[in-house]
Scaffold this active site. Structure first.
Site, PDB file in Angstrom:
ATOM      1  N   SER A  89     -39.583 -11.800 -40.309  1.00  0.00           N
ATOM      2  CA  SER A  89     -39.799 -11.376 -41.690  1.00  0.00           C
ATOM      3  C   SER A  89     -38.511 -10.826 -42.257  1.00  0.00           C
ATOM      4  CB  SER A  89     -40.853 -10.272 -41.735  1.00  0.00           C
ATOM      5  OG  SER A  89     -40.299  -9.057 -41.271  1.00  0.00           O
ATOM      6  N   ASP A  90     -38.420 -10.777 -43.574  1.00  0.00           N
ATOM      7  CA  ASP A  90     -37.338 -10.020 -44.178  1.00  0.00           C
ATOM      8  C   ASP A  90     -37.653  -8.536 -43.945  1.00  0.00           C
ATOM      9  OD1 ASP A  90     -35.119  -9.230 -45.594  1.00  0.00           O
ATOM     10  OD2 ASP A  90     -35.401 -10.721 -47.165  1.00  0.00           O
TER      11      ASP A  90
END
Ligand SMILES: *[C@@H]1O[C@H](CO)[C@@H](O)[C@H](O)[C@H]1NC(C)=O
Ligand SMILES: *[C@@H]1O[C@H](CO)[C@@H](O)[C@H](O)[C@H]1NC(C)=O
Ligand SMILES: *[C@@H]1O[C@H](CO)[C@@H](O)[C@H](O)[C@H]1NC(C)=O
Ligand SMILES: *[C@@H]1O[C@H](CO)[C@@H](O)[C@H](O)[C@H]1NC(C)=O
Ligand SMILES: *[C@@H]1O[C@H](CO)[C@@H](O)[C@H](O)[C@H]1NC(C)=O
Ligand SMILES: *[C@@H]1O[C@H](CO)[C@@H](O)[C@H](O)[C@H]1NC(C)=O
Ligand SMILES: *[C@@H]1O[C@H](CO)[C@@H](O)[C@H](O)[C@H]1NC(C)=O
Ligand SMILES: *[C@@H]1O[C@H](CO)[C@@H](O)[C@H](O)[C@H]1NC(C)=O
Ligand SMILES: *[C@@H]1O[C@H](CO)[C@@H](O)[C@H](O)[C@H]1NC(C)=O
Ligand SMILES: *[C@@H]1O[C@H](CO)[C@@H](O)[C@H](O)[C@H]1NC(C)=O
Ligand SMILES: CC(=O)N[C@H]1CO[C@H](CO)[C@@H](O)[C@@H]1O
Length: 811
Positions: free
Chosen positions: A328-329
């Site tokens: 994920s960011d």
């Protein structure tokens, strides 16, 4: 990424607690002296630089390595990864799911920090407090190559790959010194759909094919271990370092008039998704064999990208067959909860959603904090955690994290900031710089030009040249330093800074220009204008910069050369038409040696051949459509023009692909295959297409490329002759203009390019063998990739050569 840098005190707390536990454990089980230190350094405080399954290490830990099948190098990676995961308790498993994986002391598994960055050189951006990659007295800096937008302008695939190789060599050297990780969340392969986007500097520009081609070359440069590039078992193919293509997908609004990336919902048609937003990622996975993909902050059609099983599980893993992990960011799950308030979830629900969708690693602490609870509440299957962890450990196994990497063992301090790498940084900037105007002035002759006025807010640029996601560079060569090697330099800032809020410093710059044999005006933008979390609202030079240029060039004694540092295009139409401004160069943000490269180009040590990777629009483009309208095609009902060179038909300051040279090239078509007949069997069906009214429509308008063998090629040879007086490199760009009778097709689309060096008076034959499916396909209204029947016009360069290739189908 990186907007939400949290100082997670919690991390320190846990690390320190574990350190104590472990030290105690070792003390009571130790068999050798000094084990306490070894364990503390190895397992708990990070900076791990050895390899896990080192027999001596286990001996020092007081453990029997033979008891751990995951250390048995005769077993396949997936078996070893499963063994490791199966040994962990649930509590231990969830502690490995964040960017800081805490390790499991009782298994001899050390802590690992997954987050490192290497966008254009090694960067020290990362989680505060647990930075995997950092600089200090031992490694004070690393080579800072030009920002990606400028390196892309070279349109030289081997350069992109060579930069990746240099960066991964420095990464391995720093890893050996305990100063870097092995997993890098680079490159950024989002398409610059809108010229206002603040992160243009990080990307390869507006053309999906260029972006994907850059991505696969840079990724191969980072990842490929020499001699194993063609390994057939992609699950065990060794990795030099692991790269990551981000941010998936349709991520290209950062902060525009209050619309921010965390809350933005990109409304995207599937046609645009396939044609533009997903294509670079598809190329990165399929052609680059990247080992990680990062999902983005934004939503796409209502769904957070990290929670979308179709985007993650079905497309990346299912269709494209990623060999690696999905991350994920940073703090994406928190963004889903707090900013997007998606489904008003509890944290455990959000964690369950993204895990089920296929997200393996969370940059942040949501997985670590809530996944245990989510299992207890019956919202997450333990098997989904196991699958995620296996994906992660197979990557670490491929990196030699467990078994060591003898081929990189000898790399050390001398391999970081080596002369070879610094020279490559200079060369990359020279190859990228674009000559936009030259009214018979450049190159300057250093025998005639003895004194130079070098003025403007970027005349002494240093850190501005390395943009964002940078580290500490080896050194800087600013423009005034670079020019000082050719002439006597008189430096005046002209503006206090980039904002240039008043004209108080213009006069001294004019005075300098009045006396000098030639004047260089270095202007442009910086991270206060275009950056992560900051989109532009106009394309003008800030403040009094335009006035500075005009006033200096009105009084200058010698020729005036304008140098623009920026990522996105700037409306400098005033300078293009001004006879007082003899030449214009675009230098992007050119990296640590940028000033050297600019001076080398101006004085003709290097003949420029870069091409713009984005269209430079007039400033009024910003009034024509909002940044938040995602479609690439024009929307006639709203009066919105098209986006990028593929769909915008108006006039521009400079078009995509523009760039001059100090010499001239002429093209000649030497041979070409002009028709392609494909026989279909009874299982290969024709697809209907929308044709303009009254146009001739073939009986078989198109076939899905997935239904075709796709072994047909479009082949032609272009003769490139250097008819000028200087040696130079030329990028031969090839576009396909799809059959015009079909509605809503791109005006043209880049489908190949090759850069060739041609000595003055010489010529080269440049042969293109393009796969018909990959080069002539279009994406139809229903998002199918089809090969259309009819004439696709092959356009070479700016159109001096164009010829039709006729495709027909028959049963
Ligand atoms: C690890 O690196 C940090 C810098 O981030 C440094 O302060 C620390 O002393 C290093 N630890 C060891 C054990 O080398
Ligand atoms: C891998 O394949 C490419 C393309 O066929 C070839 O040029 C290269 O030499 C091969 N590399 C190895 C190590 O076999
Ligand atoms: C140029 O910038 C550097 C770094 O900011 C600074 O140290 C130096 O003094 C500047 N040079 C001049 C001539 O102002
Ligand atoms: C004008 O800019 C200069 C340089 O940045 C600054 O020193 C000065 O205070 C400014 N003057 C005014 C009136 O704002
Ligand atoms: C180029 O230079 C010539 C001669 O000085 C001048 O007449 C002409 O207007 C210039 N062209 C541009 C576009 O600046
Ligand atoms: C935008 O500005 C350019 C340059 O001044 C001009 O040619 C063009 O017609 C303008 N477009 C619109 C839609 O106003
Ligand atoms: C350019 O595109 C616009 C928007 O679709 C359209 O209205 C116009 O007719 C096009 N102009 C030309 C010359 O094709
Ligand atoms: C033609 O375009 C219309 C919308 O304008 C669309 O509904 C239809 O599916 C398209 N047909 C084909 C064959 O692509
Ligand atoms: C492409 O493949 C098909 C089916 O395998 C075969 O019949 C055909 O001859 C091939 N064409 C070329 C150009 O190789
Ligand atoms: C492309 O880049 C490579 C690596 O820097 C360089 O050796 C080569 O000369 C470049 N090609 C051209 C045609 O300039
Ligand atoms: C604290 C700790 O882990 N102690 C271990 C030391 O080794 C013995 C025998 O191998 C284990 O039983 C203990 O648990």
């Amino acid at each position: 990424m990186a907007a939400k840098l949290l100082v997670l005190l919690f991390y320190f707390y846990v690390t320190m607690t574990l350190a104590v536990v472990s030290a105690r454990h070792v003390a009571s089980n130790s068999t050798t002296k000094n084990t306490k230190d070894v364990v503390f350094q190895d397992d708990m405080a990070g900076n791990f630089s050895g390899y896990v399954c080192d027999p001596l290490r286990y001996k020092n830990l007081g453990m029997d390595i033979k008891a751990f099948a995951f250390c048995d190098s005769s077993l396949p990676y997936d078996v070893r990864a499963k063994d490791l995961v199966d040994r962990m308790t649930l509590a231990e498993k969830v502690r490995q799911l964040g960017d800081t994986a805490y390790g499991v002391a009782r298994l001899g598994l050390p802590k690992y920090e997954w987050w490192s960055e290497a966008l254009h050189g090694l960067s020290n951006v990362g989680q505060s407090g647990s930075k995997a990659t950092f600089f200090d007295d031992i490694v004070p800096g690393a080579t800072s190559f030009p920002t990606v937008i400028l390196a892309t302008a070279s349109f030289n695939e081997s350069l992109w790959k060579t930069i990746g190789q240099a960066v991964s060599t420095e990464a391995r050297a720093m890893y050996n010194l305990g100063h870097a990780g092995l997993t890098y969340w680079s490159p950024n392969v989002n398409v610059v759909r809108d010229p206002r986007w603040g992160r243009t500097l990080e990307t390869p520009g507006e053309d999906p094919f260029t972006v994907g081609t850059y991505a696969s070359n840079y990724v191969r440069g980072l990842q490929d271990v020499e001699g194993t590039e063609n390994a057939t078992d992609l699950d065990s193919r060794p990795l030099k370092v692991s790269a990551c293509c981000k941010h998936y997908a349709a991520y290209d609004v950062d902060n525009w008039l209050g619309v921010d990336r965390y809350r933005f919902d990109a409304r995207v048609r599937e046609q645009d998704m396939v044609e533009t937003f997903l294509r670079p990622f598809e190329m990165c996975v399929k052609d680059g064999d990247v080992s990680s993909v990062m999902c983005s902050y934004n939503r796409v059609n209502g769904l957070p990208t990290c929670a979308d099983p179709k985007l993650l599980k079905d497309i990346i893993r299912g269709e494209w067959k990623l060999h690696g992990y999905i991350n994920s960011d940073c703090d994406s799950i928190e963004v889903i909860m707090d900013d997007q308030k998606w489904l008003s979830d509890e944290p455990e629900d959000a964690v369950a959603q993204v895990l089920r969708a296929g997200l393996d690693l969370d940059c942040g602490n949501y997985y670590t904090d809530y996944t245990g609870n989510a299992v207890a509440q019956g919202k997450v299957r333990e098997a989904d955690i196991d699958r995620a962890l296996r994906n992660l450990y197979v990557v670490l196994l491929r990196l030699g994290f467990f078994d060591g990497s003898p081929q990189y063992k000898s790399l050390g301090k001398d391999d970081v900031c080596s002369k070879e790498h610094i020279d490559l940084a200079t060369e990359a900037a020279r190859q990228g710089i674009v000559l936009l105007k030259n009214n018979e002035t450049l190159p300057l002759d250093h025998k005639k030009v003895k004194t130079l006025a070098v003025v403007g807010p970027h005349a002494n640029a240093t850190d501005i040249m390395i943009g964002n996601y940078a580290g500490v560079p080896c050194q800087f060569t600013s423009p005034i330093d670079g020019f000082a090697k050719y002439a006597q330099v008189k430096y005046k800032m002209g503006c206090g800074d980039v904002a240039c809020k008043n004209d108080s410093l213009v006069f001294p710059a004019m005075q300098a220009a009045k006396k000098a044999d030639a004047t260089i005006v270095v202007v442009g933008l910086d991270l206060t204008v275009e950056a992560e979390s900051l989109d532009r609202t106009d394309f003008l030079l800030p403040g009094y910069q335009t006035q500075l240029i005009n006033q200096v060039s009105a009084v200058a004694k010698g020729p005036v050369i304008l140098v623009v540092m920026s990522a996105g295009g700037v409306d400098i139409s005033f300078a293009k038409d001004d006879p007082n401004i003899k030449a214009i160069l675009w230098a992007g943000y050119p990296g640590e040696e940028g000033g050297q490269a600019i001076a080398d180009v101006v004085f003709g040590k290097y003949n420029p051949g870069g091409r713009l990777p984005v269209t430079w629009f007039f400033n009024n483009y910003t009034d024509m459509l909002p940044m938040t309208s995602l479609p690439l095609r024009p929307i006639d009902s709203l009066g919105y023009p098209g986006r990028t060179y593929k769909f915008f038909n108006g006039s521009t300051v400079y078009p995509f692909g523009y760039g001059l040279s100090y010499t001239q090239f002429s093209y000649k078509l030497l041979s070409a295959k002009r028709s392609l007949h494909i026989s279909l069997d009874k299982l290969q069906h024709c697809r209907d297409m929308n044709y303009t009214e009254g146009a001739y429509k073939p009986s078989c308008p198109a076939v899905l490329i997935n239904d075709l063998a796709c072994n047909d090629t479009v082949e032609f040879t272009v003769g490139v002759q250097n008819i000028g007086t200087k040696d130079g490199s030329e990028t031969v760009m090839v576009y396909g203009a799809p059959p015009r009778a079909i509605t809503d097709v791109p005006i043209k689309q880049l489908t190949g390019f090759q850069k060739v060096f041609v000595p003055a008076g010489g010529s080269k034959e440049v042969r293109f063998v393009l796969n018909a499916c990959k080069s002539l396909f279009i994406v139809d209204y229903k998002a199918n990739q089809v090969l259309p029947a009819g004439e696709t016009n092959i356009v070479v360069g700016d159109g001096v050569i164009s010829f039709p290739v006729e495709v027909s189908f028959g049963h």
